[in-house]
Motif scaffolding. Structure first.
Motif, PDB file in Angstrom:
ATOM      1  N   SER A   3       0.985  -1.263   0.111  1.00 48.75           N
ATOM      2  CA  SER A   3      -0.083  -0.181   0.078  1.00 48.75           C
ATOM      3  C   SER A   3       0.817   1.102   0.154  1.00 48.75           C
ATOM      4  N   ASP A   4       0.358   2.436  -0.400  1.00 49.33           N
ATOM      5  CA  ASP A   4       0.971   3.706  -0.465  1.00 49.33           C
ATOM      6  C   ASP A   4       1.133   4.487   0.799  1.00 49.33           C
ATOM      7  N   VAL A 147       0.306  -0.950   4.681  1.00 49.11           N
ATOM      8  CA  VAL A 147      -0.297  -0.177   5.560  1.00 49.11           C
ATOM      9  C   VAL A 147      -1.713   0.306   5.097  1.00 49.11           C
ATOM     10  N   VAL A 148      -2.468  -0.114   5.934  1.00 49.29           N
ATOM     11  CA  VAL A 148      -4.256   0.454   5.859  1.00 49.29           C
ATOM     12  C   VAL A 148      -4.783   0.970   6.884  1.00 49.29           C
ATOM     13  N   ASP A 166     -10.153 -10.484   6.707  1.00 49.69           N
ATOM     14  CA  ASP A 166     -11.109  -9.571   6.643  1.00 49.69           C
ATOM     15  C   ASP A 166     -10.503  -8.221   6.374  1.00 49.69           C
ATOM     16  N   VAL A 167      -9.486  -7.794   6.905  1.00 53.62           N
ATOM     17  CA  VAL A 167      -8.971  -6.448   6.874  1.00 53.62           C
ATOM     18  C   VAL A 167      -8.335  -6.505   5.116  1.00 53.62           C
ATOM     19  N   ALA A 176      -7.359  -6.343  -2.171  1.00 48.76           N
ATOM     20  CA  ALA A 176      -8.168  -7.111  -1.543  1.00 48.76           C
ATOM     21  C   ALA A 176      -8.051  -8.850  -2.045  1.00 48.76           C
ATOM     22  N   TRP A 177      -7.409  -8.835  -3.246  1.00 52.29           N
ATOM     23  CA  TRP A 177      -7.231 -10.195  -3.690  1.00 52.29           C
ATOM     24  C   TRP A 177      -6.163 -11.080  -2.745  1.00 52.29           C
ATOM     25  N   HIS A 178      -5.251 -10.214  -2.086  1.00 52.16           N
ATOM     26  CA  HIS A 178      -4.211 -11.073  -1.401  1.00 52.16           C
ATOM     27  C   HIS A 178      -4.776 -11.735  -0.068  1.00 52.16           C
TER      28      HIS A 178
END
Length: 188
Positions: A3-4, A147-148, A166-167, A176-178
């Motif tokens: 993530s960015d 990082v979300v 779920d996260v 989300a595919w991960h």
């Protein structure tokens, strides 16, 4: 893919499949403090079989279900750290230090009666996860963490076993595919 987002207090670190350290494999870490000196957080999805009442009797009626200690990380496991969720932003009890929105750290040396009734939930963690200056940035850059954004509901789930999936599943785009990626894609 990472993530960015820049890590900051209140955000989550979600272990990628590349992170094989047994302390952090498939973990979700709530960041409690991030500054130039490093970062500190607690693992949200590692409940222990130890009841809070066995080690911190006074707090047994304040903690959220399940009423057990959580393994917060590999650092200072003999110590305890509490995360609380305020009922009302205008009713901040003594011993509460805000982290993000209504989430904060609760000082366990505070008399319980000064905190009771002010929190919607509280969880106690044995130990914590910590990173030195630039260490976390390096681990994110090498692809060990996503990082979300976090949510108080992530911290206070009754059953944290599916938290990692779920996260990831609620993230936008390819991230989300991960959530469905096997631990070893070569076995697929």
């Amino acid at each position: 893919m990472t993530s960015d987002a820049r890590p900051r207090a209140g955000m989550l670190l979600v272990a990628t499949r590349a992170l094989i350290d047994p302390n952090f494999a498939e973990t979700v870490v709530l960041l409690l403090d991030v500054d130039d000196d490093g970062a500190l957080g607690v693992v949200l999805n590692r409940p222990t079989p130890v009841a809070v009442s066995e080690v911190l009797e006074a707090w047994r009626d304040v903690v959220a279900e399940p009423e057990v200690l959580f393994q917060g990380g590999p650092v200072s496991t003999e110590g305890a750290l509490a995360v609380g969720w305020l009922r009302d932003a205008d009713d901040v009890p003594v011993g509460f230090r805000g982290v993000a929105d209504l989430l904060g750290v609760v000082d366990l040396d505070t008399p319980v009666e000064l905190v009771e009734g002010s929190l919607s939930g509280m969880r106690i963690f044995a130990g914590y996860a910590g990173w030195g200056a630039e260490q976390l940035a390096g681990e994110i850059e090498e692809g060990s963490w996503y990082v979300v954004p976090g949510s108080p509901t992530d911290v206070f789930r009754d059953d944290s076993t599916g938290l990692w999936r779920d996260v990831l599943r609620r993230q936008p785009g390819d991230l989300a595919w991960h959530s469905t990626r096997p631990a070893d894609p070569e076995l697929n």
